[in-house]
Each structure stands twice: as C-alpha cells, then as structure tokens.
Design a protein around this motif. Structure first.
Motif, PDB file in Angstrom:
ATOM      1  N   VAL A 360       0.872  -1.182   0.000  1.00 46.08           N
ATOM      2  CA  VAL A 360       0.000   0.000   0.000  1.00 46.08           C
ATOM      3  C   VAL A 360       0.904   1.225   0.000  1.00 46.08           C
ATOM      4  CG1 VAL A 360      -1.786   1.277   1.223  1.00 46.08           C
ATOM      5  CG2 VAL A 360      -1.814  -1.220   1.234  1.00 46.08           C
ATOM      6  N   GLN A 361       0.789   2.059  -1.032  1.00 46.34           N
ATOM      7  CA  GLN A 361       1.672   3.207  -1.184  1.00 46.34           C
ATOM      8  C   GLN A 361       0.882   4.498  -1.058  1.00 46.34           C
ATOM      9  OE1 GLN A 361       4.867   2.771  -4.090  1.00 46.34           O
ATOM     10  NE2 GLN A 361       3.845   0.916  -4.827  1.00 46.34           N
ATOM     11  N   GLY A 362       1.270   5.324  -0.084  1.00 43.16           N
ATOM     12  CA  GLY A 362       0.559   6.566   0.184  1.00 43.16           C
ATOM     13  C   GLY A 362       0.603   7.531  -0.973  1.00 43.16           C
ATOM     14  N   SER A 363       1.668   7.473  -1.795  1.00 36.44           N
ATOM     15  CA  SER A 363       1.779   8.405  -2.904  1.00 36.44           C
ATOM     16  C   SER A 363       0.723   8.144  -3.961  1.00 36.44           C
ATOM     17  CB  SER A 363       3.164   8.284  -3.545  1.00 36.44           C
ATOM     18  OG  SER A 363       3.379   6.958  -3.997  1.00 36.44           O
ATOM     19  N   ARG A 364       0.131   6.947  -3.929  1.00 39.65           N
ATOM     20  CA  ARG A 364      -0.909   6.621  -4.894  1.00 39.65           C
ATOM     21  C   ARG A 364      -2.289   6.727  -4.260  1.00 39.65           C
ATOM     22  NH1 ARG A 364       1.868   1.244  -7.684  1.00 39.65           N
ATOM     23  NH2 ARG A 364       3.743   2.302  -8.408  1.00 39.65           N
ATOM     24  N   SER A 365      -2.354   7.302  -3.088  1.00 41.21           N
ATOM     25  CA  SER A 365      -3.619   7.439  -2.381  1.00 41.21           C
ATOM     26  C   SER A 365      -4.064   8.884  -2.421  1.00 41.21           C
ATOM     27  CB  SER A 365      -3.471   6.986  -0.916  1.00 41.21           C
ATOM     28  OG  SER A 365      -2.935   5.694  -0.857  1.00 41.21           O
ATOM     29  N   ASP A 366      -5.348   9.110  -2.209  1.00 46.25           N
ATOM     30  CA  ASP A 366      -5.841  10.478  -2.137  1.00 46.25           C
ATOM     31  C   ASP A 366      -5.830  10.950  -0.694  1.00 46.25           C
ATOM     32  OD1 ASP A 366      -7.911   9.133  -0.975  1.00 46.25           O
ATOM     33  OD2 ASP A 366      -9.303   9.362  -2.644  1.00 46.25           O
ATOM     34  N   GLU A 367      -6.288  12.200  -0.486  1.00 47.07           N
ATOM     35  CA  GLU A 367      -6.228  12.790   0.854  1.00 47.07           C
ATOM     36  C   GLU A 367      -7.053  12.003   1.857  1.00 47.07           C
ATOM     37  OE1 GLU A 367      -4.705  15.921   3.292  1.00 47.07           O
ATOM     38  OE2 GLU A 367      -4.290  15.312   1.250  1.00 47.07           O
ATOM     39  N   ALA A 368      -8.164  11.442   1.408  1.00 41.18           N
ATOM     40  CA  ALA A 368      -9.019  10.682   2.332  1.00 41.18           C
ATOM     41  C   ALA A 368      -8.275   9.479   2.883  1.00 41.18           C
ATOM     42  CB  ALA A 368     -10.291  10.226   1.615  1.00 41.18           C
ATOM     43  N   ASN A 369      -7.480   8.812   2.026  1.00 43.10           N
ATOM     44  CA  ASN A 369      -6.708   7.672   2.497  1.00 43.10           C
ATOM     45  C   ASN A 369      -5.639   8.098   3.489  1.00 43.10           C
ATOM     46  OD1 ASN A 369      -8.024   5.644   1.152  1.00 43.10           O
ATOM     47  ND2 ASN A 369      -6.762   5.819  -0.690  1.00 43.10           N
ATOM     48  N   GLU A 370      -5.034   9.270   3.257  1.00 42.95           N
ATOM     49  CA  GLU A 370      -4.017   9.754   4.194  1.00 42.95           C
ATOM     50  C   GLU A 370      -4.634  10.024   5.560  1.00 42.95           C
ATOM     51  OE1 GLU A 370      -2.238  13.081   2.300  1.00 42.95           O
ATOM     52  OE2 GLU A 370      -1.134  11.892   0.842  1.00 42.95           O
ATOM     53  N   LEU A 371      -5.836  10.585   5.556  1.00 46.11           N
ATOM     54  CA  LEU A 371      -6.511  10.812   6.831  1.00 46.11           C
ATOM     55  C   LEU A 371      -6.861   9.487   7.498  1.00 46.11           C
ATOM     56  CD1 LEU A 371      -8.869  13.762   5.859  1.00 46.11           C
ATOM     57  CD2 LEU A 371      -6.806  13.880   7.247  1.00 46.11           C
ATOM     58  N   LYS A 372      -7.164   8.480   6.668  1.00 35.67           N
ATOM     59  CA  LYS A 372      -7.442   7.159   7.227  1.00 35.67           C
ATOM     60  C   LYS A 372      -6.207   6.606   7.936  1.00 35.67           C
ATOM     61  CE  LYS A 372      -7.166   3.184   5.106  1.00 35.67           C
ATOM     62  NZ  LYS A 372      -7.335   2.022   4.211  1.00 35.67           N
TER      63      LYS A 372
END
Length: 489
Positions: A360-372
C-alpha cells in the motif's frame, strides 16, 4: 625361574581384574547415588495426601452463596482494572477470584472416573462462565468510559505462550494442591499467571461494544486456558495414581470408565489442534517479522518516502490465504522490480512460501486515504500511550508530516513565484485541499486562496482571478482547481 615368572603374571592379572571390578563397583555406586538423589529430588508421590487433595478440589467446585459474590466482586474489580489499564488492579482481582475450582474438578473427575463430581464440575463451570460474562457485560455496557486499553486488547489474540502458560500453570497448581500442607503462594501465583478472569471480562467488553472479534478472541483464550489446566490436572492425578472410584454395578463402572476415557480423548483432540494452530501462527508471525526487518526496513528511498512499520498487517488466517500488508507513505512509489524482488525473497522463509504480499503506497492514495492512515496510527499507538498529552503529540506530529507531504505534491514554491511575477497586485497565495460532500459522495478539491493588495482596482482583480485560475489549471494539468478570494486585511 620360569615358575616364578608365571606366578608373577598370574598375580598381576589378578590385581588388574580386581582393579577393574572395583572401578565398576564404584561407577555403579555413583549411578545409584545419582539415581537416589534425583528420585528424592523429583518424586512427589511420597509426600502426597491423596484424600486431602481430593477433598480440597471437591470443596472448591460449588458456586453459590459467598463464592458467587466473591466471583462477582472480583469480576467488577478486574473489569475496572482492564478499563483503567491498571495491571496492579487486574492482578488483585485474580488473587481473590475462585475460578480454578470447577476446572480442577473436571480434570480430576475424568482421571478417577468420578461421574458425579464431573457433573457438578461441568454445571458449576457453566454457571461460572455465564455469571462472569454477564457481570462484565453489565459493567462495560453502563459504564460511560469504555476505552480499548492495552490490557483488554492483550486478551483478544492468544498465541503459543498462552498455551504453555496454561499447561505448566495447571501442573504447578495440581502439584501444589497434592502436597501435604498446600503451598498457598503457588496457588496465588498460578491464579495470576494463567489469567482466567481477564479473558472473561474481555468477552463481556466485546459484547457490550458489539465487537464480536474481541469477544470470540477472548473466549478462545479462556478456552485454551481451561483445556490445558484440566489436561494438566488429569495427567498429574494419573501420575500420582489416585484410586479410581468404584461402583457396585460392574456394568455401570465399565460404562463410566469408557465415558471418562472418551471425554479425556475429546479434550485432548482440541487441545492438540489448538496447540498446533497457535504454534503455526507463532512460526508464521516470526518469519513475517524477520522478513520485514531483514528485507523491507533496510530499503532506502531516494526522495521523500517512509516505511510505516506500525501499519504492517500480518494475517495468518488459520493458514488459509496468509497475508503480509506493507504500508509506505510519501511521494516516491516503490518500483515494480523491487516489489517483485521482495516477493521472490519471501520464498526464502519457510512459513511465507504461500503468503500474499500486498504493498500500500501513500503516494498513490488520495487525501481521504491519508486521513485514514492518521486514524490508524492513533489506533495502533494508543495502546502504548499513557496520557492525553502523548496522544495529542503523536497526532500533531503525524498531521505535520502529512501536511509536508501534501505541500510537496505540487511545486508550490515555483508556482507562487511565477504567479507573483505575472500578477503584480497579488499579495498572498495559499494552497490546500478542500474536502466537501453533497451527502451522496465526498470530493477532495485542490483550492488556491488569493489575497489582492488593498490599493488594487476591483475590476482588474476580477479579471486577474479568471486568468489566474485558467493559468493554474493549465500549469498543473488539473481542471478541478478552484480559486477563492480572501478578504483584504
């Protein structure tokens, strides 16, 4: 002359024979002394009071009157201790808890074919479990503070160590019970080590908050403790050769003997399965952690990137489709060839050969995933934090890091300098993500905040607003960019 030489030879051989026989006797004497010493050191039969042991175990089986209230009070104390994350309070509750009686009764009655004692033990064991769970459920259901403390969570996932603690704790308890002049300190120590009460409290907690995984995990741990304490009791009673219960009716005696043997086998089958399952899980967890430490953690990022070990999810799934999930954050993606290498390296670990690796790579996630992930960080860390200040500090530091990552997702410094050069009336430029919802879906919108100089002409700023928005959308190749004019100071 020859006769004298022959006589000397006979004398010499006789002395050699006598010498070897003396050595042999000395060696046998030494072995006998060692055997006697070990026998006196380890033999527990000579100092066992079988009748007193049996009477003591039977006396502790019933749950009624004073014993029931002691159990209820100890459950309340343990629940409060688990809720407050206080190890000392939980230990105090275990010391006064009368939970061991029916379990020892089950093990002893099966060993000596005592069907009446077995019935009473099973009945009181059921009463004990139901009363404990109901008491804990009522406490956690009505008590306003229901934090998931580390003491509670520690009772939701049993492993191989819990099996060994329960078995050897049961051995120590029965041996102490069998000794003439029972060793009270051993009984108290076993009550703490085997920890029968906290799992039952955690079952009540899981039911109160509606978390079935907590409830079933804690019940599984309690079942492990019960089975292996009863099994240890059974083995010690058999070793000490307690007399079997005699029945006048020989047919009834044979039937009861067969039933007791069948019950012992039925208890040992899940005990063996449980031991094997938790042992395999422990081996898998060990290999997975070694793989992460040896192969994943040393990976070096060339830019902004970080491996979040706390988020690494190791799932055994009873050996069916085991999985290792690794989480990375930052603006640098892991190359596909590196991921392929990691998957091949997993084959070097025996327990990971059939394991699925997920990245799971944060750079490929949106802001909602980062908040998750911020929320997951809090959930993973709060079991080891001891104060609200520490919790706030962890969350603030992680939010700061995420804001830095977010600011690095666009070349904000370059954009701001170019905008200042092109628009002379521009006084301040800000950038952030706006999360909005129409209650059917949630959007994450890149938003630029613009402040114009006080002396700027209003008509010019309106015209520049439109031009600036179009330029930003073209410059960043993002048609969803919005501009918001901020009031002048």
């Amino acid at each position: 002359m020859e006769n004298n030489q022959d006589q000397d030879k006979l004398t010499l051989s006789s002395n050699e024979g006598n010498g070897s026989e003396e050595v042999k006797k000395d060696f046998q004497g030494l072995l006998g002394s060692v055997k006697k010493f070990l026998s006196e050191l380890l033999d527990i039969r000579t100092n066992t009071d079988q009748q007193a042991t049996k009477e003591a175990i039977i006396a502790d089986i019933p749950f009624k009157g004073h014993t029931s209230w002691i159990l209820i009070c100890s459950i309340f104390i343990a629940s409060i201790g688990l809720n407050a994350n206080s190890t000392a309070v939980v230990i105090g509750a275990m010391l006064i808890s009368p939970l061991m009686g029916p379990i020892l009764g089950i093990g002893m009655s099966v060993a000596i074919n005592d069907i009446d004692t077995l019935k009473r033990s099973l009945k009181n064991f059921t009463v004990m479990v139901i009363l404990s769970v109901i008491t804990a459920y009522l406490f956690f259901n009505f008590f306003p503070l229901r934090d998931e403390s580390s003491e509670l969570l520690a009772r939701t996932e049993p492993d191989i160590r819990d099996v060994l603690i329960a078995f050897f704790g049961g051995l120590a308890l029965v041996i102490a019970r069998a000794k003439k002049g029972t060793i009270a300190s051993v009984i108290f120590g076993v009550a703490i080590a085997t920890a029968l009460m906290p799992p039952l409290c955690t079952v009540g907690f899981g039911l109160a908050i509606g978390n079935w995984s907590y409830a079933t995990g804690a019940l599984y741990l309690f079942t492990i403790n019960t089975i292996f304490i009863a099994l240890a009791t059974f083995l010690v009673i058999k070793l000490l050769r307690f007399p079997m219960v005699r029945y006048v009716n020989s047919q009834r005696r044979r039937l009861i003997g067969r039933l007791a043997s069948l019950l012992a086998i039925l208890v040992m089958i899940p005990a063996g399965f449980t031991f094997y399952n938790v042992f395999q899980k422990s081996l898998f967890t060990r290999d997975a952690n070694n793989f992460i430490v040896e192969k994943i953690a040393p990976y070096q990022f060339s830019g902004e990137g970080k491996f979040l070990k706390d988020f690494s999810d190791i799932e055994f799934n009873d050996g069916q489709n085991p999985k290792v999930e690794l989480v990375f954050m930052g603006n640098e993606a892991i190359p596909d060839n590196v991921i392929a290498t990691w998957k091949n390296q997993m084959l070097d670990y025996k327990q990971l050969k059939n394991c699925e690796l997920t990245i799971v790579q944060g750079s490929r996630s949106d802001e909602a995933n980062e908040l998750k992930y911020v929320n997951e960080l809090y959930e993973s860390q709060k079991t080891i934090l001891t104060s609200k200040d520490e919790k706030i500090q962890v969350l603030e530091s992680e939010l700061t890091r995420l804001n830095q990552i977010s600011s690095n997702q666009i070349p904000f410094k370059e954009i701001s300098l170019e905008a200042k050069t092109n628009y002379e009336n521009l006084e301040r430029l800000g950038y952030a993500y706006l999360i909005s919802t129409d209650f059917t879906k949630t959007d994450s919108i890149p938003l630029f905040e613009v402040t114009w100089k006080k002396e700027a002409n209003r008509a010019e700023t309106l015209k520049d607003m439109n031009k600036l928005q179009n330029w930003l959308r073209l410059r960043l190749n993002n048609k969803s960019i919005q501009l918001k004019e901020m009031p002048k100071d």
